[in-house]
Design an enzyme around this catalytic site. Structure first.
Site, PDB file in Angstrom:
ATOM      1  N   PHE A  73      31.082  -8.015  36.789  1.00  0.00           N
ATOM      2  CA  PHE A  73      31.857  -8.905  36.462  1.00  0.00           C
ATOM      3  C   PHE A  73      32.090 -10.075  36.441  1.00  0.00           C
ATOM      4  CE2 PHE A  73      30.222 -11.142  40.441  1.00  0.00           C
ATOM      5  CZ  PHE A  73      30.534 -12.058  40.051  1.00  0.00           C
ATOM      6  N   LYS A  74      30.234 -10.546  36.062  1.00  0.00           N
ATOM      7  CA  LYS A  74      30.492 -12.360  35.124  1.00  0.00           C
ATOM      8  C   LYS A  74      31.083 -11.606  33.886  1.00  0.00           C
ATOM      9  CE  LYS A  74      27.635 -13.401  38.276  1.00  0.00           C
ATOM     10  NZ  LYS A  74      26.132 -14.007  38.069  1.00  0.00           N
ATOM     11  N   ASP A  75      30.743 -10.148  32.555  1.00  0.00           N
ATOM     12  CA  ASP A  75      31.330 -10.107  31.556  1.00  0.00           C
ATOM     13  C   ASP A  75      33.355 -10.802  31.508  1.00  0.00           C
ATOM     14  OD1 ASP A  75      29.345  -8.827  30.143  1.00  0.00           O
ATOM     15  OD2 ASP A  75      29.713  -6.923  31.521  1.00  0.00           O
ATOM     16  N   THR A  83      24.566 -12.757  35.329  1.00  0.00           N
ATOM     17  CA  THR A  83      24.448 -13.953  34.993  1.00  0.00           C
ATOM     18  C   THR A  83      24.132 -13.880  34.249  1.00  0.00           C
ATOM     19  OG1 THR A  83      25.489 -15.537  36.656  1.00  0.00           O
ATOM     20  CG2 THR A  83      24.659 -16.423  34.529  1.00  0.00           C
TER      21      THR A  83
END
Length: 472
Positions: free
Chosen positions: A116-118, A149
């Site tokens: 999800f960090k993308d 991250t």
């Protein structure tokens, strides 16, 4: 829109002045001077927008010193099917519709590093390069990662002009896939540092460098960790997108269950709720490292020592000092910077503070927060449950969110669990759950056999500074 510090010691600044920094000069975190409000007609206009259009409309509220045409172009380049594999960007899957209400999974892991960090980091790369080239400046990005991250930052910044990335990770405490994703990058502007310690040691080093204002200025140090406000700002978008996908009208409410480590992901949900998004509950889901669950149950924020931090099957959540938590406490204390500074001085001196029984602690109810934690056995059982029941395979962090969500589901309020990563990143645990390892996407199937480059280093501040200075 102007920005201030959670500790009250920074003059208000516009977005482009705070974008490249990490901590505020007084050691606090940067927050908006006020939270922009979204009303019913605005929500209705946004309901049918594409992800890129929605991102532009939300981000424009927070970075109004960037020309609209430039911001829109960055959002369009970032949130495309070419980058995220789906025109929806964050598609929603209905897992169950039964007596406990609807349970959804919002897929946030379709980006380049399968996490999800993308979703925030790809936008951050665009914003950084835009400001650096406009001002003819260089930036040396210093970050700490417990797994996702670091790779998201490096893939977003690799090859970008006028920047270098120095990423700290805890040696031996990430999955094989996570290590390979980071350490196999051989770009000249990427430097991976494996620290002999846990994630909190890495995070402490980043904070210590940021607090040395002379070194920070001389070496042009910035950060992409979730202490960078732009990360949180960009994550707000997928709460709106998930809400629109799960509802038919703006009269409905939803709840979100969020696997939580550094508090950045769920803080974005808190910001979305304060903006006016109809969120009923925000469920903080932790693993055995349950510092945040303890706080939301009791009011005691008690940081664990490094030797008290468990190594778990959801390693990106093996965190006991949640950096973004200070932003939430700032709101909880009605934006009293002096009190926030005092509480964090207590953390520094004694490792804890206690708000239990206070008026401020009882305000948590009005913010809609609930919490819980899961064990390794519960995560494994949850992975197996939803594979067998719905044909959906989730990673261990998402399984934590799903396990904790069960206690907080309500028949009339849809519950959306935030997926955090693809199962292939945690193959060992998936094999334990279902008896076989998940296949990664084709482009990643040779990843773990690629040459890896990194520097092993003790948790030594002066050694880290010398390493950075020699390369900048």
């Amino acid at each position: 829109m102007r920005y201030i510090s959670t500790r009250g010691g920074m003059e208000p600044l516009p977005f482009t002045r705070i974008l490249l920094g990490g901590l505020a000069p007084d050691g606090g975190l940067v927050v908006p001077e006020s939270i922009p409000q979204v009303d019913g007609p605005m929500l209705q206009r946004w309901r049918g927008l594409s992800y890129a259009e929605l991102a532009f409309n939300i981000l424009e509220l927070y970075c109004d010193d960037i020309p609209a045409a430039d911001l829109r172009a960055m959002a369009d380049r970032t949130y495309s099917a070419a980058v995220f594999g789906s025109p929806e960007i964050t598609p929603l899957t209905l897992l169950e519709d039964g007596p406990s209400g609807k349970l959804y999974l919002e897929h946030l892991s379709n980006g380049p590093t399968l996490a999800f960090k993308d979703l925030a980091m790809q936008m951050l790369g665009q914003l950084f390069e835009y400001v650096l080239l406009k001002d003819d400046r260089w930036l040396n990005i210093l970050g700490a990662t417990s797994g996702d991250t670091g790779s998201a930052a490096e893939y977003a910044m690799r090859g970008k002009r006028n920047m270098r990335v120095f990423m700290l990770s805890p040696d031996g405490r990430m999955s094989r896939f996570q290590r390979a994703q980071m350490y196999s990058l051989l770009d000249d502007n990427i430097f991976n540092i494996a620290v002999d310690g846990v994630f909190d040691d890495c995070q402490d080093l980043v904070k210590a460098v940021s607090e040395d204002l002379l070194f920070k200025e001389r070496r042009a140090i910035g950060t992409v960790n979730s202490i960078n406000w732009a990360r949180v700002m960009a994550q707000v978008v997928y709460y709106f997108k998930g809400y629109f996908a799960a509802t038919a009208s703006n009269r409905e409410k939803v709840s979100f269950a969020v696997p939580t480590g550094n508090f950045g992901n769920i803080l974005a949900g808190h910001i979305a709720r304060m903006m006016g998004l109809p969120i009923h509950r925000l469920v903080v889901a932790t693993n055995e490292n349950d510092v945040l669950d303890e706080f939301f149950r009791t009011g005691l924020y008690r940081v664990r020592r490094s030797d008290q931090t468990f190594e778990t099957s959801s390693p990106s959540m093996d965190i006991s000092k949640a950096s973004n938590f200070e932003r939430f406490v700032f709101d909880l204390l009605e934006r009293d910077g002096a009190r926030v500074a005092s509480l964090w001085q207590m953390v520094r001196a004694h490792g804890e503070f206690d708000l239990g029984g206070t008026r401020e602690f009882h305000r948590i109810e009005s913010f809609g927060f609930r919490s819980g934690s899961s064990s390794h056995a519960e995560r494994i059982a949850t992975i197996r449950q939803w594979r067998d029941k719905a044909g959906v395979l989730v990673d261990t962090h998402t399984a934590d969110g799903l396990a904790v969500a069960q206690a907080h589901r309500e028949p009339e309020v849809p519950m959306i669990c935030m997926e955090t990563a693809q199962p292939a990143k945690f193959a060992e645990a998936i094999r334990e759950a279902i008896g076989e390892e998940p296949l990664p996407p084709p482009a990643y199937r040779r990843l773990e056999s690629m040459v890896q480059r990194y520097t092993l280093m003790p948790a030594d501040l002066q050694m880290l500074k010398r390493f950075i200075a020699a390369r900048t």
